[in-house]
Each structure stands twice: as structure tokens, then as C-alpha cells.
Design a protein around this motif. Structure first.
Motif, PDB file in Angstrom:
ATOM      1  N   ASP A 103       0.807  -1.216   0.000  1.00 45.81           N
ATOM      2  CA  ASP A 103       0.000   0.000   0.000  1.00 45.81           C
ATOM      3  C   ASP A 103       0.843   1.270   0.000  1.00 45.81           C
ATOM      4  N   HIS A 104       2.098   1.147   0.384  1.00 43.58           N
ATOM      5  CA  HIS A 104       2.858   2.338   0.741  1.00 43.58           C
ATOM      6  C   HIS A 104       4.335   2.069   0.496  1.00 43.58           C
ATOM      7  N   ILE A 105       5.058   3.063  -0.016  1.00 47.09           N
ATOM      8  CA  ILE A 105       6.503   2.977  -0.205  1.00 47.09           C
ATOM      9  C   ILE A 105       7.163   4.020   0.683  1.00 47.09           C
ATOM     10  N   LEU A 106       8.086   3.563   1.517  1.00 43.38           N
ATOM     11  CA  LEU A 106       8.863   4.455   2.370  1.00 43.38           C
ATOM     12  C   LEU A 106      10.285   4.497   1.826  1.00 43.38           C
ATOM     13  N   LEU A 107      10.656   5.616   1.228  1.00 39.92           N
ATOM     14  CA  LEU A 107      12.006   5.799   0.729  1.00 39.92           C
ATOM     15  C   LEU A 107      12.882   6.335   1.859  1.00 39.92           C
ATOM     16  N   VAL A 108      13.981   5.645   2.128  1.00 41.60           N
ATOM     17  CA  VAL A 108      14.899   6.030   3.190  1.00 41.60           C
ATOM     18  C   VAL A 108      16.212   6.463   2.560  1.00 41.60           C
ATOM     19  N   PHE A 109      16.616   7.705   2.855  1.00 43.77           N
ATOM     20  CA  PHE A 109      17.907   8.234   2.436  1.00 43.77           C
ATOM     21  C   PHE A 109      18.627   8.778   3.667  1.00 43.77           C
ATOM     22  N   ALA A 110      19.910   8.989   3.536  1.00 41.10           N
ATOM     23  CA  ALA A 110      20.714   9.534   4.624  1.00 41.10           C
ATOM     24  C   ALA A 110      21.148  10.947   4.275  1.00 41.10           C
ATOM     25  N   LEU A 111      21.141  11.818   5.286  1.00 41.98           N
ATOM     26  CA  LEU A 111      21.627  13.174   5.084  1.00 41.98           C
ATOM     27  C   LEU A 111      23.148  13.214   4.990  1.00 41.98           C
ATOM     28  N   ALA A 112      23.804  12.204   5.521  1.00 42.88           N
ATOM     29  CA  ALA A 112      25.267  12.104   5.468  1.00 42.88           C
ATOM     30  C   ALA A 112      25.646  10.643   5.645  1.00 42.88           C
ATOM     31  N   GLU A 113      26.840  10.322   5.109  1.00 45.15           N
ATOM     32  CA  GLU A 113      27.387   8.952   5.235  1.00 45.15           C
ATOM     33  C   GLU A 113      26.414   7.856   4.812  1.00 45.15           C
ATOM     34  N   PRO A 114      26.099   7.743   3.528  1.00 50.85           N
ATOM     35  CA  PRO A 114      26.636   8.490   2.387  1.00 50.85           C
ATOM     36  C   PRO A 114      25.928   9.830   2.169  1.00 50.85           C
ATOM     37  N   GLU A 115      26.613  10.729   1.486  1.00 51.56           N
ATOM     38  CA  GLU A 115      26.087  12.072   1.245  1.00 51.56           C
ATOM     39  C   GLU A 115      24.852  11.998   0.348  1.00 51.56           C
ATOM     40  N   LEU A 116      23.888  12.823   0.659  1.00 52.20           N
ATOM     41  CA  LEU A 116      22.622  12.817  -0.080  1.00 52.20           C
ATOM     42  C   LEU A 116      22.816  13.444  -1.459  1.00 52.20           C
ATOM     43  N   ASP A 117      22.524  12.672  -2.497  1.00 51.59           N
ATOM     44  CA  ASP A 117      22.653  13.119  -3.885  1.00 51.59           C
ATOM     45  C   ASP A 117      21.262  13.432  -4.424  1.00 51.59           C
ATOM     46  N   PRO A 118      20.966  14.687  -4.785  1.00 52.08           N
ATOM     47  CA  PRO A 118      19.612  15.031  -5.258  1.00 52.08           C
ATOM     48  C   PRO A 118      19.221  14.317  -6.541  1.00 52.08           C
ATOM     49  N   HIS A 119      20.175  14.030  -7.424  1.00 52.66           N
ATOM     50  CA  HIS A 119      19.848  13.341  -8.676  1.00 52.66           C
ATOM     51  C   HIS A 119      19.498  11.881  -8.413  1.00 52.66           C
ATOM     52  N   GLN A 120      20.242  11.231  -7.528  1.00 55.96           N
ATOM     53  CA  GLN A 120      19.912   9.859  -7.166  1.00 55.96           C
ATOM     54  C   GLN A 120      18.567   9.810  -6.442  1.00 55.96           C
ATOM     55  N   LEU A 121      18.328  10.777  -5.571  1.00 52.10           N
ATOM     56  CA  LEU A 121      17.044  10.847  -4.863  1.00 52.10           C
ATOM     57  C   LEU A 121      15.895  11.016  -5.844  1.00 52.10           C
ATOM     58  N   THR A 122      16.097  11.818  -6.879  1.00 51.04           N
ATOM     59  CA  THR A 122      15.054  12.024  -7.886  1.00 51.04           C
ATOM     60  C   THR A 122      14.719  10.723  -8.604  1.00 51.04           C
ATOM     61  N   ARG A 123      15.725   9.943  -8.965  1.00 48.04           N
ATOM     62  CA  ARG A 123      15.468   8.678  -9.650  1.00 48.04           C
ATOM     63  C   ARG A 123      14.655   7.733  -8.772  1.00 48.04           C
ATOM     64  N   PHE A 124      14.991   7.658  -7.485  1.00 51.93           N
ATOM     65  CA  PHE A 124      14.230   6.799  -6.580  1.00 51.93           C
ATOM     66  C   PHE A 124      12.794   7.297  -6.434  1.00 51.93           C
ATOM     67  N   LEU A 125      12.617   8.601  -6.324  1.00 50.74           N
ATOM     68  CA  LEU A 125      11.273   9.152  -6.174  1.00 50.74           C
ATOM     69  C   LEU A 125      10.429   8.898  -7.427  1.00 50.74           C
ATOM     70  N   VAL A 126      11.031   9.070  -8.598  1.00 45.80           N
ATOM     71  CA  VAL A 126      10.294   8.824  -9.847  1.00 45.80           C
ATOM     72  C   VAL A 126       9.921   7.354  -9.964  1.00 45.80           C
ATOM     73  N   LYS A 127      10.859   6.466  -9.604  1.00 46.05           N
ATOM     74  CA  LYS A 127      10.569   5.036  -9.643  1.00 46.05           C
ATOM     75  C   LYS A 127       9.436   4.692  -8.690  1.00 46.05           C
TER      76      LYS A 127
END
Length: 380
Positions: free
Chosen positions: A102-126
Motif C-alpha cells: 500500500d505504501h513505499i517508504l524511501l529512506v535516504f541519509a543526510l550524510a554517510e553516504p552524502e545525499l545526492d539530489p539526482h539519485q534521490l530524484t530517480r528513486f522518487l520517480v521510480k
């Protein structure tokens, strides 16, 4: 009355019974059974290790994590059962393979590893392409300053998301996250090393998932989760831990890509384009094209989708690029076809027939030579 409840016959629930597939291991399925049957008799075991009936395989019925299944002939002492039926699915994901989410929880880190906005965009679009509700969680906030946290929160609000910033070390925001996850099946996804397994261990201490550290040389996480598995939340609901991957594949029709961006959906709601098939590139009068931050990411993904679509259309045979795989009765899935040459060893029967034919041909030729030898003049 107490003696009747303690008798073995009273503890055995009538078959068939229903449950949810928690994990798949080879050809075996761990099924969490519904706790109470129609007679209000508590089942003697909460889970069973089940196999799939051969007839389900013959008709192409695939059993996935998250499926509601019917189990017959349970062996309560051995903890075994057999899956005889799979209920229709509400939703289905292919990567990770899970049903009824029912729900997708995307988990990213603010550091270690550094947050990449382009990689985050690909995950969000997927995630948006699945049609499920999407939530965003930014972990390890204890490693960055309050100003960095505020900047990321404001930035993601412009993208159309309300992220939860937390740290797994006794953070009060875990209670807010637990509320979002209650009474639903949630798929936890994201890159390796962002703390997905550690987060699940905090929400579900009984899970005891293996965790790993971020690689200092590569600057990204190591894979610790190898398969999909559902865990029960104490407050209700199921959480699916999935293997981490750093670059999700995105393939959709170019016209549908814009709907995976909340910025595009918001602009459509206020000022829709005058063309129904507008790709928001250089079309005249386009209301979507503009100076929003992720517009270049949209154009880059759009170009990839157009190339993939053209490659599929230009192929003389669609099966040359993609093959059709039967998931279950009435449902098919298109997968990329591997361009490999198959070598097949000939059978012994074929080799024997070939030798017999060769022996026959040689025998015929030798007989012809013998006839020529008899007619040949002796003085030559």
C-alpha cells in the motif's frame, strides 16, 4: 471446560485456512496464518513453512511475498503446510517482488553516504511510477547541522514532499513514522548504507536484521539485505525490508513520465497544457516548462524513455527486445531479452541415427565401387 480447551482436538483449526506470505526461500514459503478462524479457535502455530501445489505451477500462478494464500492439510507438529490458492492481488511490484503493498517508504541519509539530489530524484520517480503512496524519510540527521536540515526540508517541500528527518538513536520522530506505517503493507526502499535495516530494528526489535557500515573507500553502503521479507509492526501493519540498490531502472511511456513529478502534477492542476500529449520540452504554450529545480532531471529521464520507446518500436519483432513472462493466469510481464546464443548438445539417439545414415551411405557407395571393379578390364 478448561480440560476441553487443552485437548489436542480443540487446538486444531479446520482446513483450509488463510494467511500472508512473509518470505520466500527457494521453493518454500513462510506463511503467517490468520490468528483466529471462524470458530474462534486459536491456531496452534502462528506461522507455517509451506510448499506450493504442483497444479498452481502448471497454470502459471506465482506466489510472492505479501500474497494472501490458502493453506490446506497443515501438519501442526512438523510446522508444514501446502499453498493451494492465491487470492487476487491489489497491487504488484516487480522490483522488489512484493504483492499487495500500500505504501513505499524511501529512506535516504543526510550524510554517510552524502545525499545526492539526482539519485534521490530517480528513486522518487521510480516510486511514483508504481501508483502507491510515497513517503520520504531522511535518516542520520544527528550528523548534520540544524541549518542543513532546514535547507533540505525547504528544498523538498518545493519538490512536493514532506520528509521526516530522524535519527534512529532514541529519536521521538520514530513515533510519527510509526503512525504512517500502521495497518498497511509498507515497502522500505533506498540505497545501500542509509540505515534501512537499522531503522527496522528500531521499529521492530524482534526483527534483529544484520546491519553494515558505509565503505570508506567507495563512499556508499554495503549490501546487507539479500531478499524481501515482511515483519510485523507492534502497532499493526507489515514492513518489507528490501535489498538496497544505488541506481533504479526507470522505464515508462514518455507521456506518463510527467505524472511521476509532483511539480508537474501541481502545475497541471493550476494551468494545464493545451496539448494532451505534451512532453513539456519545446511545445508552444506549454505551462509546465519552467525554472523548477528538477526540470533538467525530468528532461534527462524523458530522453532515456524516448530512446527506449523508439528502440522497442523500431524492432521488427517486439520479442527481440522484450520477452513475455506469464506471472499468473491472465497477467503477463515484459522483461528484457538476453541476447545470448544457446548451444544444445545433440542427443544420443540423434547421434546414433546420424551414424546409421552414414553407414548406409558408405555401404551403398562401396557396393557401387565393387560393381565397377567387376566391369573394369583386367589389362588395365
Amino acid at each position: 471446560m478448561a480440560e476441553a480447551a487443552a485437548s489436542p482436538d480443540a487446538a486444531i483449526a479446520p482446513s483450509p485456512i488463510w494467511g500472508v506470505v512473509l518470505s520466500v526461500q527457494a521453493n518454500f514459503y513462510w506463511v503467517r496464518l490468520d490468528g483466529v478462524d471462524s470458530s474462534e479457535t486459536v491456531l496452534p502455530r502462528p506461522t507455517l513453512l509451506c510448499t506450493r501445489r504442483a497444479r498452481l505451477k502448471k497454470v502459471g500462478v506465482r506466489v510472492m511475498v505479501g500474497d494472501r494464500v490458502c493453506v490446506e492439510e497443515p501438519d501442526w507438529e512438523g510446522g508444514r503446510g501446502a499453498i493451494v490458492q492465491v487470492a487476487p492481488r491489489r497491487t504488484q511490484l516487480d522490483r522488489p517482488p512484493i504483492a499487495n503493498a500500500d505504501h513505499i517508504l524511501l529512506v535516504f541519509a543526510l550524510a554517510e553516504p552524502e545525499l545526492d539530489p539526482h539519485q534521490l530524484t530517480r528513486f522518487l520517480v521510480k516510486a511514483e511510477s508504481t501508483g502507491l503512496q510515497v513517503s520520504l524519510c531522511l535518516n542520520k540527521r544527528d550528523l548534520v547541522s540544524l541549518d542543513t536540515q532546514r535547507q533540505w526540508r525547504d528544498r523538498l517541500h518545493k519538490w512536493g514532499y514532506d520528509p521526516i528527518l530522524l535519527s534512529i538513536h532514541a529519536d521521538p520522530t520514530l513515533a510519527e513514522l510509526d503512525t504512517r506505517l500502521r495497518d498497511r503493507i509498507t515497502v522500505v526502499s533506498g540505497p545501500s548504507g542509509v540505515g534501512k535495516s537499522s531503522l527496522i530494528n528500531q521499529l521492530i526489535p524482534a526483527a534483529s536484521l544484520r546491519t553494515g557500515k558505509v565503505s570508506g573507500k567507495l563512499g556508499r553502503g554495503r549490501h546487507t539485505t539479500r531478499h524481501v521479507e515482511l515483519f510485523e509492526l507492534p502497532g499493526g501493519g507489515l514492513l518489507a525490508d528490501t535489498p538496497g540498490f544505488n541506481q533504479p531502472d526507470i522505464f515508462c511511456e514518455p507521456e506518463a513520465l510527467g505524472q511521476c513529478f509532483p511539480e508537474v502534477r501541481d502545475r497541471h492542476a493550476h494551468s494545464p497544457c493545451q496539448f494532451g500529449d505534451c512532453l513539456h520540452r519545446d511545445e508552444p504554450g506549454c505551462a509546465i516548462r519552467g525554472d523548477w529545480e528538477r526540470y533538467n532531471d525530468y528532461l534527462s529521464l524523458l530522453e532515456n524513455c524516448i530512446v527506449q520507446q523508439q528502440s522497442l518500436n523500431d524492432s521488427p519483432d517486439p520479442d527481440a527486445a522484450f520477452k513475455v513472462k506469464i506471472i499468473e493466469a491472465g497477467q503477463v510481464q515484459h522483461e528484457p531479452r538476453l541476447k545470448t546464443k544457446k548451444y544444445r548438445r545433440s542427443s544420443r539417439r540423434h547421434n546414433k541415427q546420424t551414424l546409421d545414415d552414414l553407414r548406409y551411405d558408405l555401404g551403398s557407395d562401396l557396393g557401387h565401387l565393387d560393381a565397377l571393379d567387376e566391369d573394369w578390364p583386367e589389362d588395365l
